[in-house]
Structures are given as C-alpha cells and as structure tokens.
Scaffold this active site. Sequence first.
Site, PDB file in Angstrom:
ATOM      1  N   SER A 171       0.627  -0.796  -0.012  1.00 25.14           N
ATOM      2  CA  SER A 171       0.214   0.256  -0.036  1.00 25.14           C
ATOM      3  C   SER A 171       1.103   1.250  -0.059  1.00 25.14           C
ATOM      4  CB  SER A 171      -0.989  -0.076   1.198  1.00 25.14           C
ATOM      5  OG  SER A 171      -0.267   0.094   2.279  1.00 25.14           O
TER       6      SER A 171
ATOM      7  N   HIS B 213      -1.901  -8.548   1.845  1.00 27.02           N
ATOM      8  CA  HIS B 213      -1.442  -7.974   2.361  1.00 27.02           C
ATOM      9  C   HIS B 213      -2.124  -7.138   3.752  1.00 27.02           C
ATOM     10  CE1 HIS B 213       0.582  -3.758   3.296  1.00 27.02           C
ATOM     11  NE2 HIS B 213      -0.168  -3.088   2.561  1.00 27.02           N
TER      12      HIS B 213
ATOM     13  N   HIS C   7       6.459 -12.942   8.785  1.00 28.05           N
ATOM     14  CA  HIS C   7       5.921 -11.576   8.301  1.00 28.05           C
ATOM     15  C   HIS C   7       7.088 -11.585   7.647  1.00 28.05           C
ATOM     16  CE1 HIS C   7       6.255  -7.416   8.172  1.00 28.05           C
ATOM     17  NE2 HIS C   7       5.348  -6.485   8.570  1.00 28.05           N
TER      18      HIS C   7
ATOM     19  N   ARG D 251       3.426  -4.311  17.210  1.00 26.37           N
ATOM     20  CA  ARG D 251       1.658  -3.794  16.702  1.00 26.37           C
ATOM     21  C   ARG D 251       0.825  -4.576  17.701  1.00 26.37           C
ATOM     22  NH1 ARG D 251       1.728  -2.540  10.652  1.00 26.37           N
ATOM     23  NH2 ARG D 251       2.606  -4.885  11.035  1.00 26.37           N
TER      24      ARG D 251
ATOM     25  N   ASP E 256      -2.022  -9.195  12.546  1.00 23.59           N
ATOM     26  CA  ASP E 256      -2.676  -9.971  11.799  1.00 23.59           C
ATOM     27  C   ASP E 256      -3.659 -10.673  13.598  1.00 23.59           C
ATOM     28  OD1 ASP E 256      -3.219  -7.726   9.247  1.00 23.59           O
ATOM     29  OD2 ASP E 256      -1.626  -9.096   8.962  1.00 23.59           O
TER      30      ASP E 256
END
Length: 444
Positions: free
Chosen positions: A241, A271, A319, A328, A376
């Site tokens: 992105s 993504h 990742h 995160r 995620d």
Amino acid sequence: MATLKEILAKKIEEFRPRTTRLVKEFGDVKIGDVTISQAIGGARDVKCLVTDISYLDPHEGIRFRGKTIPETFEALPKAPNSNYPTVEAFWFFLLTGDVPTQAQVDEVIAEWKTRQVVPSYVWDAIRGLPRDSHPMVMLSVGLLAMQRDSKFAAFYNSGKFNKNVAWESVYEDACDIVARIPIVAAFIYNLKYRSDFQVPIDPKLDMGANFAHMIGQCEDYKDVARMYFILHSDHESGNVSAHTTHLVHSALSDPYYAYSAGINGLAGPLHGLANQEVLDWTLKFQEKYCKDQEPTKELVTKALWDTLNSGQVVPGYGHAVLRKTDPRYMSQREFCLNTPGLKDDKLFKLVAMIFETAPGVLMEHGKAKNPWPNVDAQSGVIQWYYGVREWDFYTVLFGVGRALGCMANITWDRGLGYAIERPKSVTTAMLEKWAEESKKAASN
C-alpha cells in the site's frame, strides 16, 4: 486450432522451469547490485526506497520518527480521559518528527473539522454501487470521487506549476484525505451494516472518537479506534500500500489517485485483507477444537499440529521483514489484558494461548522462517469483542490508518522533489546468461 488461451497456457508451463532453476541454482548470482533471487522474488530486501517517516527493524519492529510504539504512545499528548494520544497528535508527529504541544494538537483537531465535510456526490457515487460490493471497493470509489476537489491537480493544471512549492498543494490534499477518510469509512459501515442509518459528525470529538460515535460504538471503542489507526499508519515504504501510493504519486498523479491505488493494493489477501482471514480461521479453530472447553496449552498444541500436518498454515504468524513478535501485536494484546471483560473473553483467551504455543510448534515444525505473530493475529479479536463483526470491513479500518503514513510520505516526496520511479527490468534469457557466466567463472 488452439485458442490464444491454450497457446499461452502451454508457453507458461514451458517457461516455469526456467524461473525455478534460476532461483534454486543461481539465486545468489549478482546482476548489478542485486541477486537473481531478489529480481525474481519481488525485490525482497533491496534497499532502494527512502523514507524518514518510519523504519522497520527485523528484530526491534517499527519506529515512527525514531520512536518505538511504546515511546510514541508515551510521548504524544493524550486524548481527554484517555491513555492514548489522538490521531491528530500523531499526524503532527509523523509529518514533522516533533512531539506537538496540546495547543498544536488542538489546532490540528480544529483544522480537520473544517476539512471533514464530504461532498454529497461522493455519497451518490458510493450508493450507486451494488450494496453487496466489498467495502474496500466502496472506499476506493469514494476516494476517486473526491478527486474532483484535488488542490494538487488544480495547481498542476493552472499553468503555474512550480516543483519547489508543489508539496504545499499535496499537503492540502493529504490533510483533506486523512480528515475525510474516517467519515467515508463510517458512511460505508452504516450503509452496509446498519441499514443506511447515518450518524452526523460530532464537532466536539477528535478523529478516533468521532469515528466510534458515527458507527454507534461505546465509549471504550474510542480508544480502540485511536490505537488501531495509529498502529496501522505506516510500516516503512516497501509494503504494497505504501509503495503503490508512492509509485503512483511519483508520476505526479494527485493524492486521490495515488491513495486509491494504495487502497486497492491493501485489499489483497497477502496484505491488508489478511486480518479478516486470520479471524475467520481463529473462529473455525475455536469451533472445531475449543467450543466447549478451556483452550489449554495441551489442547492448542495438538490442534496446531493437526493443522500443520494437514498441510494448512497458521495465519497471522510470520512476516516478510520482522523476526520477532510484531510490536503492534503486543500493543493490542496489552490493551486486551488491561480491559476488563476483554481479557476474560473466550476468543481472546484462545488467541492468547495460540500466542503462547504456536511459536514453539512452528519452530519444531521447521518450515517457518519467522514463527512469531504479526499484527493480524490480534487485530480482529478486539473488533469482534466490541461487536464490529463484519470482518470484510476490517481492511477499511486498516485503510483509514494507513492513509496517515501514505499521505505523510508523499507530502515529503514532493517536498524533496523525488523523481518518477522507474526501475530497470531484464529478460529471463539475460538472467540465464548471467547465471551460466557465473557458473563458468566458478569452475575456473
């Protein structure tokens, strides 16, 4: 006579072994300053992008303007009665690298209020789509509909374009986008999932709190929105992105074109769409293995081995860059552990037990380069707990946050006058030639 598609299928099948051989046997051969495997493998780890907005260290995680996530949360002024900063404070910090004063934060909040009015034709454009359209399609269309008001496009077409001040109109577009995108996202949520029950903006609330208000959420969700948008804002420039936004804007396409393209990349399952896939998997995992019992370490370990032995993966783990637990993930886990009710939620308990168990299983399994959870693996649990259970909307939430980093980056792109991005490609035959030359040189 063979059809075009049949001919193409045959050629692709004939071609594939060439690429496979190049990566397997000659992946480390240098072609210029990169290797064959990097050229074929998505330019992985090729250092050819520049941003000072954030940096992703494989072992430390993301730093925003040099600060870790905990340092960022600690340094920025907090929202009223909250342990989290406002998104507006974070926007000031991303753009400048400076920690704003409360007065400066209040100024940004007030300015965004003047920018949040979305033209009615944007709502008309979104409503013109089939109601079962994916919400990311609606978000992309909404962004393109707003392009009519692009100040950068107007400046470029004015005949007075000057590259030394072009960043100023990019900044205006960027501020409009980051102020308006949560309003558009809330509209889409209400249109699709609340029978088009639209809630007006509350002029007293900051961006995250106002988003929670507009989708009918509780008081606690205001901090969820603030945290979520900040954590998903940026992850240096190499992700799809961010890179797509930068690439499209490098052609002097205005920020609306650029971020619509970035949103379309974010919608990919490798993504931003991954967060909804992780939640789907976790719910099915819960239904199959832990429906009526506590998710103990023994139970989850066996279930994970069953998953891997059946040829499936554990989504949310691994990742492209990180080689440790995603900070995160840890920030969202900390929020869960500090929130009464949420820390005792059955789904969170399962996710927490998978976190305690999966890295060891994956390391023993031996096929995962990185056995640690990414963002995620935790994102969907919080949304699910607060009743935002339409998981095809989760990537829209991601897109609202990612706008902050993308818009800050392209503002700086224009400020520094970065050139149009134009890497050089080579042919497979050229790679094969370099591979053979390398093989001959090694044998001499």
